[in-house]
Design a protein around this motif. Structure first.
Motif, short mmCIF file in Angstrom:
data_model
loop_
_atom_site.label_atom_id
_atom_site.label_comp_id
_atom_site.label_asym_id
_atom_site.label_seq_id
_atom_site.Cartn_x
_atom_site.Cartn_y
_atom_site.Cartn_z
N LEU A 130 0.83 -1.20 0.00
CA LEU A 130 0.00 0.00 0.00
C LEU A 130 0.87 1.26 0.00
O LEU A 130 0.63 2.20 -0.76
N LYS B 136 -10.07 -6.77 1.71
CA LYS B 136 -10.64 -5.52 1.21
C LYS B 136 -9.81 -4.37 1.74
O LYS B 136 -10.11 -3.81 2.79
N ALA B 137 -8.79 -4.02 1.02
CA ALA B 137 -7.91 -2.95 1.47
C ALA B 137 -8.60 -1.59 1.31
O ALA B 137 -9.69 -1.51 0.74
N HIS B 138 -7.93 -0.55 1.78
CA HIS B 138 -8.53 0.78 1.76
C HIS B 138 -8.74 1.29 0.34
O HIS B 138 -8.09 0.87 -0.61
N SER B 139 -9.67 2.25 0.24
CA SER B 139 -9.97 2.91 -1.03
C SER B 139 -9.17 4.20 -1.14
O SER B 139 -8.81 4.80 -0.12
N VAL B 140 -8.90 4.64 -2.36
CA VAL B 140 -8.19 5.92 -2.54
C VAL B 140 -9.03 7.10 -2.06
O VAL B 140 -8.49 8.16 -1.78
N HIS B 141 -10.36 6.92 -1.97
CA HIS B 141 -11.21 8.05 -1.61
C HIS B 141 -11.23 8.34 -0.11
O HIS B 141 -11.62 9.42 0.31
N ARG C 188 -0.79 10.80 -0.28
CA ARG C 188 -1.94 11.09 -1.13
C ARG C 188 -2.44 12.52 -0.94
O ARG C 188 -2.87 13.17 -1.88
N CYS D 173 -15.32 2.88 2.48
CA CYS D 173 -14.88 3.03 1.10
C CYS D 173 -15.99 3.49 0.18
O CYS D 173 -15.72 4.05 -0.87
N THR D 174 -17.24 3.27 0.56
CA THR D 174 -18.33 3.66 -0.34
C THR D 174 -18.86 5.04 -0.01
O THR D 174 -19.92 5.43 -0.49
N LEU E 171 -19.71 -1.16 7.69
CA LEU E 171 -18.68 -0.59 6.82
C LEU E 171 -17.83 -1.68 6.15
O LEU E 171 -16.80 -1.39 5.55
#
Lengths: 454, 362
Positions: free
Chosen positions: B33, B73-78, B117, B155-156, B181
């Motif tokens: 990551l 389920k790794a982290h999201s870029v958002h 990021r 993430c969503t 989540l």
């Protein structure tokens, strides 16, 4: 009509040490070929058959193929890589930590919407147009596809749907390897395995087709299997798309074969060659896990690594290290016999306090292990236990392992099971656990199936 | 250490496992990551709290998720942008730097990747000086700093905030929202300024990980002496070499309680663990307890292991090492001593000595 069991022959090919054997229904060696190291597995098999090893009565050929590596493979394929699960897991894109050199084998790489949650419910709908667009980008540019979905072991629906969409676009000649075909915890672990398998698909096909042609030529009725790294079988058709699954087969097959040659169900096995000794353990047809993940070409995979100790004979402390390895390999509650095999078992120094079994034909251990290889199925994933409680998921894990063993060819009446290993979720105390279980047993005899048909 | 470049990542995540005390997640995912973030955004500058304006707002970042769930389920870029926006909106001003909350392989890599990021520097500091299982177990709280507001982003796009409340209630609420989540979220807590961090006096957390990780890479497996570089770097000691005989876990309420049984050549060693290793005892005598660190190294490779991933028959070294002295004060032990985890034993330091002050009854 069925043939009596005693005339059925099993052929085992050790494609690494250039040995082949034919074994009858009683486990006796009927024919042997000792080739030269470097001979191809097909050449070794041809030679065995030319010795008149009852080609007509051979109903199974099980082969150990050499490990395929990206570096050593001139025929490595260019791979299109698809991740299903966005927006989840986008912070670690496919091939994120691969070296630039390794990552260069990839063609188009895409992350599309879709994927599931830990309990199998849909996290996001599969973005079918994006999958189709990815496939069109790949057309003419790749030789194989690797696709992996978030939580796809728990629910493979999006992986399967995407594979169908891609096959529709690219046709049947581009192999599609799905991550969830490898039973392993971890999205990256499955994804990396799928990418390596896809990259090696062309080379795998070449190896298997050559061997397959030899089988068809001599024993057209025989089923062809490969040996997996854990020494159990992999149906040849699955081998096309899972070259990493047979990595380490030369040692996996050897460990089981040495115990069988010695006539014991479990053993500490030492393979002695001119330059090294390898110490491993086989327990009732299975290899104890090292607890460490297996890396291939510097890439973490979903394959499990068996516990092995390799000691170089030029090492000044060779004898001491060998003793330590034997003491550790026998560290369990039961005293295990020590079996010495390999090219040079006799030039090992005496081992005080140990009376090793030195089976005749110890150089054939791996070929013998291939001929007698069993079929296994494993489960290693997170189970959401919800309201059903832990017992429901344990039952489910066991059923999945049994199913996987049957798909690999095992006889349902003769399966053995490991205890279910349970690791609870840490840091977020929810009713979920990682369950690991393996079922293993002899291959179903085709003649037995024929016998019960009307 | 002034910045985190790609070549430093291996050492940092390897060393962070040391502070996980058998938990905190496998370093592979964290390394991947962080590598992805550094390749995309460049090296992450590290800063000391004293280099920032005392009233500058910092962004504490912790990955709230089960390690097993994160592997899937790794982290999201958002999540990074969403977390920053939520914290800045509540504070009414911009964040000047990212602050790691704890040291562990996931929770060193995630804040560094978030900093990359967001284009922010990362403080070379953290709030726990090791991995601990709850967001309220920090040196900042030990100084009386309130835990809320706690912010979680999924993430969503889902966001949850607990703006006030007792820390026990908050922990309960946090766990309650995690299944919704998907068991993975990016979290922040504590309204913290650079001045708060300077007063906390924690300096060089990421640098410590890099230094200890480099020492771990210099370990020669095969003999106790081979571990000298690592033991010297972390100030720890080798307790024994043993074989994993049994590992059991059971969960009644909340955290799973586990026991690892080890056989040495002459006796039995037992490790009690929950999320991290908490107590190591030998033939009934307690050798060391939380808050000090209890690590297991694979005897073949020298790699530090996650306790839940141990294989039966695996040979390991048991290594204990010290932590921040403040955890050994009466108030520190009330928060993270063995009794805080439900074990009726007195704290014992990594070297086998009794802790100087009594934990007091709870």
């Amino acid at each position: 009509m069925t043939r009596p069991a005693e005339t059925r022959l099993r052929v085992g090919v050790d494609g690494v040490r250039a040995r082949a054997v034919a074994v009858d229904g009683e486990g006796r060696l009927v024919a042997v070929h000792r080739g030269r190291r470097g001979d191809s597995p097909a050449r070794v098999l041809d030679a065995l058959f030319r010795r008149g090893a009852g080609t007509a009565s051979t109903d199974r050929v099980v082969a150990i193929l050499p490990d395929l590596t990206l570096a050593g493979s001139a025929r490595r394929a260019r791979v299109g890589v698809l991740r299903i699960g966005a927006p989840a897991a986008t912070a670690v894109p496919p091939l994120a930590g691969w070296t630039t050199e390794r990552a260069s084998l990839a063609g188009p790489v895409a992350m599309v919407g879709g994927g599931h949650e830990y309990d199998g419910r849909v996290a996001a709908p599969l973005d079918v147009p994006a999958v189709a667009a990815f496939a069109r980008t790949c057309a003419g540019k790749v030789d194989a596809i690797a696709l992996t979905g978030v939580n796809a072991l728990e629910n493979p629906e999006h992986e399967q749907l995407a594979a169908a969409v891609i096959a529709e676009e690219l046709g049947p000649d581009v192999p599609v390897v799905r991550g969830a075909e490898t039973e392993a915890l971890g999205l990256l672990e499955r994804e990396n395995t799928a990418v390596l398998d896809a990259a090696l698909a062309r080379a795998a096909r070449a190896h298997i087709d050559e061997l397959s042609a030899s089988v068809r030529g001599h024993a057209p009725g025989a089923a062809l299997y490969l040996v997996r790294g854990d020494g159990t079988v992999l149906p040849a058709l699955d081998g096309y798309r899972h070259a990493t699954a047979w990595r380490g087969a030369a040692l996996g097959g050897l460990l089981h074969g040495a115990a069988r040659l010695a006539g014991v169900p479990s053993a500490i096995v030492v393979e002695v060659t001119a330059d090294r000794a390898v110490v491993g353990t086989t327990i009732d047809g299975l290899l104890p896990d090292s607890g460490l993940p297996r890396e291939i070409d510097g890439v973490r995979t979903g394959l499990r690594a068996p516990r092995l100790t390799v000691i170089q004979r030029r090492d000044a402390a060779f004898t001491g290290r060998l003793h330590a390895a034997l003491a550790r390999a026998g560290g369990g509650p039961d005293e295990l016999p020590v079996v010495l095999v390999g090219e040079a078992p006799d030039d090992l120094p005496a081992l005080p306090g140990i009376a090793p079994i030195r089976p005749e034909d110890g150089d054939l251990a791996a070929a013998f292990g291939a001929a007698a290889a069993e079929a296994a199925g494993s489960v290693d994933r997170i189970f959401w236990q919800g309201t059903g409680g832990g017992q429901d998921s344990v039952t489910r894990a066991r059923m999945l392992a049994l199913d996987a063993a049957l798909r690999a060819g095992a006889d349902p009446r003769k399966l053995r099971e490991t205890p279910v290993r349970e690791a609870l979720m840490t840091y977020v105390p929810v009713p979920a656990a990682r369950l690991q279980v393996t079922a293993v047993g002899p291959l179903l005899e085709l003649a037995d199936v024929a016998a019960v048909e009307p | 250490m002034e910045r985190v470049t790609e070549s430093a990542i291996g050492d940092i995540v390897r060393g962070a496992v040391h502070f996980g005390s058998g938990g905190g997640g496998d370093p592979h995912l964290g390394g991947q990551l962080l590598t992805a973030a550094v390749r995309q955004y460049g090296p992450v500058p590290l800063v000391r709290a004293e280099a920032l304006a005392p009233d500058a707002l910092v962004l504490p970042v912790v990955s709230a998720g089960a390690p097993y769930a994160l592997l899937e389920k790794a982290h999201s870029v958002h999540e990074a942008e969403a977390l920053r926006a939520a914290v800045e909106a509540r504070a009414g001003r911009e964040c000047a730097a990212v602050l790691p909350v704890q040291l562990g392989s996931a929770n060193v890599a995630v804040p560094l990747a978030v900093a990359a990021r967001l284009g922010l520097p990362c403080l070379d500091a953290d709030l726990m000086r090791r991995t601990l299982p709850s967001i309220d177990m920090t040196l900042l709280r030990l100084l009386g700093h309130p835990v809320p507001p706690v912010t979680l982003v999924g993430c969503t796009g889902a966001q949850v905030e607990f703006s006030s409340g007792d820390s026990a209630v908050l922990s309960e609420l946090l766990r309650a929202v995690m299944p919704g989540l998907g068991l993975v979220a990016l979290a922040s807590a504590y309204g913290v300024t650079a001045g708060d961090c300077a007063r906390l006096g924690v300096d060089g957390s990421i640098s410590d990980c890099a230094r200890i990780g480099a020492a771990l890479a210099a370990v020669t497996p095969g003999s106790d002496e081979g571990y000298a570089p690592f033991l010297h770097a972390c100030g720890g000691r080798m307790v024994c070499t043993a074989t994993v005989a049994e590992l059991v876990q059971h969960s009644t309420d909340g955290w799973p309680r586990g026991v690892v049984s080890l056989n040495t050549s002459e006796d039995f060693v037992r490790i009690d663990f929950q999320n991290e290793n908490l107590i190591v005892s030998r033939s009934g005598t307690v050798l060391a307890t939380v808050p000090d660190l209890i690590s297991l190294a694979d005897a073949d490779t020298g790699i530090l292991l996650q306790t839940t991933d141990l294989a039966l028959g695996q040979d390991v070294h048991v290594i204990t090492s010290p932590v921040d002295e403040r955890w050994h004060t009466p108030a520190g032990l009330d928060l993270v001593g063995p009794r805080a985890f439900g074990y009726a034993v007195d704290p014992v330091r990594f070297d086998g000595t009794a802790t100087l002050v009594s934990a007091g009854p709870r």
